[in-house]
Design an enzyme around this catalytic site. Structure first.
Site, mmCIF file in Angstrom:
data_model
loop_
_atom_site.group_PDB
_atom_site.id
_atom_site.type_symbol
_atom_site.label_atom_id
_atom_site.label_comp_id
_atom_site.label_asym_id
_atom_site.label_seq_id
_atom_site.Cartn_x
_atom_site.Cartn_y
_atom_site.Cartn_z
ATOM 1 N N HIS A 107 29.569 36.158 36.297
ATOM 2 C CA HIS A 107 29.773 36.625 34.915
ATOM 3 C C HIS A 107 29.481 35.877 33.991
ATOM 4 C CE1 HIS A 107 31.585 39.400 32.252
ATOM 5 N NE2 HIS A 107 32.389 38.589 31.834
ATOM 6 N N ASP B 55 32.644 48.530 35.780
ATOM 7 C CA ASP B 55 33.846 48.374 36.417
ATOM 8 C C ASP B 55 34.401 50.094 36.192
ATOM 9 O OD1 ASP B 55 36.520 48.469 37.111
ATOM 10 O OD2 ASP B 55 37.096 46.623 36.047
ATOM 11 N N THR C 158 32.352 51.871 28.792
ATOM 12 C CA THR C 158 31.253 51.231 27.913
ATOM 13 C C THR C 158 29.690 51.672 28.131
ATOM 14 O OG1 THR C 158 32.458 49.034 27.436
ATOM 15 C CG2 THR C 158 30.403 49.123 27.048
ATOM 16 N N GLY D 66 51.728 42.611 56.576
ATOM 17 C CA GLY D 66 50.573 42.487 55.537
ATOM 18 C C GLY D 66 49.709 40.876 55.558
ATOM 19 N N GLU D 67 50.478 40.020 56.244
ATOM 20 C CA GLU D 67 49.780 38.662 56.473
ATOM 21 C C GLU D 67 48.473 38.703 57.359
ATOM 22 O OE1 GLU D 67 52.576 35.884 58.450
ATOM 23 O OE2 GLU D 67 53.927 35.791 56.904
ATOM 24 N N ARG E 245 35.623 46.299 19.848
ATOM 25 C CA ARG E 245 36.562 46.497 20.856
ATOM 26 C C ARG E 245 38.044 46.284 20.005
ATOM 27 N NH1 ARG E 245 36.501 47.874 26.333
ATOM 28 N NH2 ARG E 245 34.395 46.771 26.592
ATOM 29 N N GLN F 232 37.639 36.263 34.322
ATOM 30 C CA GLN F 232 39.001 35.240 33.638
ATOM 31 C C GLN F 232 38.475 33.981 33.492
ATOM 32 O OE1 GLN F 232 42.890 36.063 35.042
ATOM 33 N NE2 GLN F 232 42.335 37.811 36.118
ATOM 34 N N ASP G 227 23.456 44.897 32.691
ATOM 35 C CA ASP G 227 24.741 44.137 32.703
ATOM 36 C C ASP G 227 24.868 43.659 34.114
ATOM 37 O OD1 ASP G 227 26.885 43.012 31.392
ATOM 38 O OD2 ASP G 227 27.778 44.973 31.054
ATOM 39 N N LYS H 162 29.043 46.524 20.243
ATOM 40 C CA LYS H 162 30.389 47.046 20.395
ATOM 41 C C LYS H 162 31.516 46.289 19.779
ATOM 42 C CE LYS H 162 31.546 45.579 24.969
ATOM 43 N NZ LYS H 162 31.710 45.934 26.389
#
Length: 339
Positions: free
Chosen positions: A139, A234, A238, A47-48, A206, A106, A230, A204
């Protein structure tokens, strides 16, 4: 170091069709054949990732085209390894073209003992020797401040505005731009100004990730053609729920304009079976066959705007000029005819 004769493009495996599209557009602009630098990007059995550049890049202005989309970790490592290979090959400057910047969600600590991974990724890119970043619809705009190098953040809203003026010609006075949450109001307001339409919000609540407890429409959407705006779609839960709530509130039609079609898990099936008449996404993330075959999903190209942005960076001219519709109309070569 003196500027080289032409900018050089190199691509990983994340979105080769977009990279080739950018090269074609640059060929049209420059009047010469622009091709991707001949490169081998492959994986060993464990996988490298291994990268080998087959052309001389000494003293060249290099642009790596590589969105860090799914699989995010593999595509990010490809980007870092390509940047390292170019720096060790004496490239004059390395610019990372990230049509989609992964880990951008994040961008802050939402609770105790959680990371700010967007900042970590920014540190990794800078420490690899990348000197500039070109991206689209971060984002959160403040992510630009995570970098200690220049970041050019392009916006999809001027391109979406051209598309809206073309596809809703004669019905522009019926449009209502909708933000699917309070956090996206600034993005939706920007598009609303461009198409001269009012703005509504779907609030909304959540309780936990992936589970929406309640949605409320703020604004009068009765007899309106609602366009949900937006940056990321994903799993589409929503988005589809918001479309249902808008129709229940009296909307005539619901369409969506989303920059990055992440489209994880059941997203395509949900969109296909939803009450939305259409979902418009860009090709910042390479669309899957299922997305291409979905009857109510349409893809608008970003190669023209990225090609011009790369040329502007190389020439040392303004990138912010691409935020204006008047600048984009000739770049999109009559693809859209504003109404």
């Amino acid at each position: 170091m003196p500027r080289t004769s032409e900018p050089k493009l190199i691509s990983g495996n994340a979105n080769l069709p977009l990279a080739k599209g950018i090269a074609r557009r640059m060929s049209l602009h420059r009047g010469i054949n622009v091709e991707l630098v001949d490169t081998r990007v492959e994986r060993f059995n464990d996988g490298e990732i291994f990268v080998e550049v087959f052309e001389n890049v000494r003293g060249e202005d290099m642009f790596i085209i590589q969105p860090t989309s799914n699989p995010a970790n593999d595509n990010l490592m490809e980007l870092l390894i390509m940047a390292d290979a170019l720096r060790r090959s004496s490239a004059a400057r390395v610019t990372a073209v990230l049509p989609y910047f992964g880990y951008a969600r994040q961008d802050r600590r939402t609770k105790a003992r959680t990371p700010i991974t967007a900042k970590l990724v920014a540190n990794m890119l800078v420490n690899t020797g990348i000197e500039r970043v070109l991206t689209m619809d971060l984002h959160a705009a403040q992510i630009q401040g995570f970098f200690d190098i220049p970041v050019d953040n392009l916006y999809a809203s001027p391109v979406f505005a051209l598309d809206i003026q073309s596809h809703f010609k004669g019905r522009m006075d019926e449009l209502m731009i909708v933000s699917p949450d309070v956090g996206g109001v600034a993005r939706a307001r920007e598009l609303a100004k461009r198409v001269n339409a009012p703005l509504a919000i779907v609030d909304k609540r959540r309780e936990k990730p992936g589970v929406i407890e309640e949605m409320t429409v703020i604004g009068n959407v009765e007899d309106k053609i609602c366009l949900i705006v937006d940056d990321i779609c994903d799993t589409a839960g929503t988005l589809c729920k918001a479309a249902e709530v808008l129709l229940e509130a009296g909307a005539k039609e619901v369409h969506s304009y989303i920059t990055h079609g992440v489209m994880s898990g059941p997203a395509v099936e949900r969109i296909t079976n939803s009450v939305m008449k259409s979902l418009v996404i860009t090709d910042t993330i390479a669309p899957t066959d299922a997305i291409k075959q979905a009857p109510n999903i349409r893809i608008v190209p970003t190669a023209p705007i990225f090609a011009q942005a790369i040329l502007n960076i190389w020439n040392g001219t303004s990138v912010s000029s691409l935020f204006e519709g008047e600048t984009l109309e000739p770049i999109y070569d009559g693809m859209y005819t504003p109404g």
